[in-house]
Design an enzyme around this catalytic site. Structure first.
Site, mmCIF file in Angstrom:
data_model
loop_
_atom_site.group_PDB
_atom_site.id
_atom_site.type_symbol
_atom_site.label_atom_id
_atom_site.label_comp_id
_atom_site.label_asym_id
_atom_site.label_seq_id
_atom_site.Cartn_x
_atom_site.Cartn_y
_atom_site.Cartn_z
ATOM 1 N N GLY A 103 0.820 -1.206 0.000
ATOM 2 C CA GLY A 103 0.000 0.000 0.000
ATOM 3 C C GLY A 103 0.854 1.257 0.000
ATOM 4 O O GLY A 103 1.835 1.366 -0.739
ATOM 5 N N ALA A 104 0.505 2.196 0.873
ATOM 6 C CA ALA A 104 1.215 3.474 0.930
ATOM 7 C C ALA A 104 2.653 3.324 1.401
ATOM 8 O O ALA A 104 3.466 4.237 1.226
ATOM 9 C CB ALA A 104 0.475 4.433 1.849
ATOM 10 N N GLY A 118 4.902 1.111 0.250
ATOM 11 C CA GLY A 118 5.823 0.766 -0.832
ATOM 12 C C GLY A 118 5.666 -0.661 -1.296
ATOM 13 O O GLY A 118 4.598 -1.276 -1.118
ATOM 14 N N ASP A 135 -2.396 -3.830 -10.238
ATOM 15 C CA ASP A 135 -2.289 -4.428 -11.574
ATOM 16 C C ASP A 135 -1.322 -3.631 -12.441
ATOM 17 O O ASP A 135 -0.544 -4.197 -13.215
ATOM 18 C CB ASP A 135 -3.670 -4.487 -12.232
#
Length: 315
Positions: free
Chosen positions: A222-223, A225, A252
């Site tokens: 996620g945020a 990395g 994706d």
């Protein structure tokens, strides 16, 4: 050429609404239709990067015909597998305050003959493929072992496999040693059966997936990395993001970036991070083009910050 396989594609209809009030007539202020499915998104991202891609997917009924037409309009070659049931139609209700409500249909049930035709179509289309990306959930009629069978057949033909799925289908496929698997943090935690609180926890979980059979693990955190863990070592990648507009399809897009860059090593991880960071700054499920990428904002290091707490820990 990157071949994608989406066993359970969809026609995605998104309606913009002021608010969602149960039991009331709601008038949409906007609407759009998109071809859906994780493998479909990978093909869309590869095509946006100017690379050739072929999408293998079972299609049936009017929704299936629309999916094929929408992909053709985006310059994506489609290798359809005709099925008796209609391709599923998913509905998303996007409220003005940013809340998104999704209704995903189960999709058609594939027969034994359709299951075999899907495998045969992948075999036939894979002759020119540098990578085969197998992505998403399995429809009714396909056992959790179906991806494992596909990986085994692909390896027997000399092809490389990237697998993006979860749950029993992921665990069953690991025994056939896919070349890379791409879980997000939640899927990674589910595969090892324990929570993830730090980057180090994620590295340990990725190593366990490699012990189960994965040759490499590309994990989206996620945020925080992305991680790449392989025989060559472990790397951590992150990027500066000015503002997040939509995370739909960002994972994706990351997988597409990884495969476009060769699917191995820190350079491929940097490409994955750049593509994912660009995708979250675009509206909806729009895939980034080369002009959207900011490689200067990407950092990749072999000094993995194991003690760093995840901003979105998985329980």
């Amino acid at each position: 050429m990157i071949l994608t396989v989406t066993p359970n594609p969809s026609l995605d209809r998104t309606y913009e609404v002021p608010s969602l009030d149960r039991g009331e007539v709601i008038r949409a202020t906007g609407e759009r239709m998109d071809p859906g499915g994780k493998g479909v998104n990978v093909s869309r991202a590869v095509a946006a990067a100017g690379q050739r891609t072929v999408a293998v997917l079972p299609l049936g009924g009017a929704p299936g015909a629309l999916v094929a037409d929408l992909l053709d309009q985006q310059g994506i070659e489609v290798a359809p597998v005709p099925v008796a049931g209609a391709t599923r139609s998913n509905i998303a209700l996007a409220e003005s305050d940013g809340v998104l409500t999704k209704i995903n249909a189960p999709g058609p049930e594939l027969s034994g003959a359709e299951r075999e035709l899907l495998l045969e179509t992948v075999r036939r289309q894979s002759r020119d493929a540098s990578w085969i990306a197998c992505c998403g959930s399995l429809p009714r009629g396909l056992a959790p072992s179906w991806y494992a069978e596909l990986v085994a057949r692909a390896h027997a033909a000399g092809a490389r496999i990237a697998l993006d799925t979860s749950g029993p289908a992921l665990l069953a496929a690991l025994r056939e040693r896919p070349d890379v698997v791409k879980p997000n943090a939640e899927e990674l935690a589910g595969a090892v059966g324990r929570p993830l609180a730090t980057v180090g926890d994620a590295v340990k979980a990725a190593e366990e997936l490699r012990e189960m059979g994965a040759r490499a693990v590309l994990a989206s955190l996620g945020a925080d990395g992305q991680l790449l863990v392989s025989d060559e070592g472990a790397w951590f990648g992150s990027a500066r993001v000015a503002a997040v507009r939509s995370n739909v399809g960002a994972g994706d897009s990351s997988l597409a970036g990884f495969l476009i860059a060769g699917g191995n090593g820190p350079e491929a991880l940097a490409s994955a991070v750049a593509h994912g960071a660009a995708a979250v700054q675009l509206p909806g499920s729009v895939m980034p083009t080369p002009s959207d990428l900011d490689q200067a904002a990407v950092t990749v290091t072999a000094e993995v910050p194991a003690d760093r707490a995840l901003r979105e820990p998985v329980s």
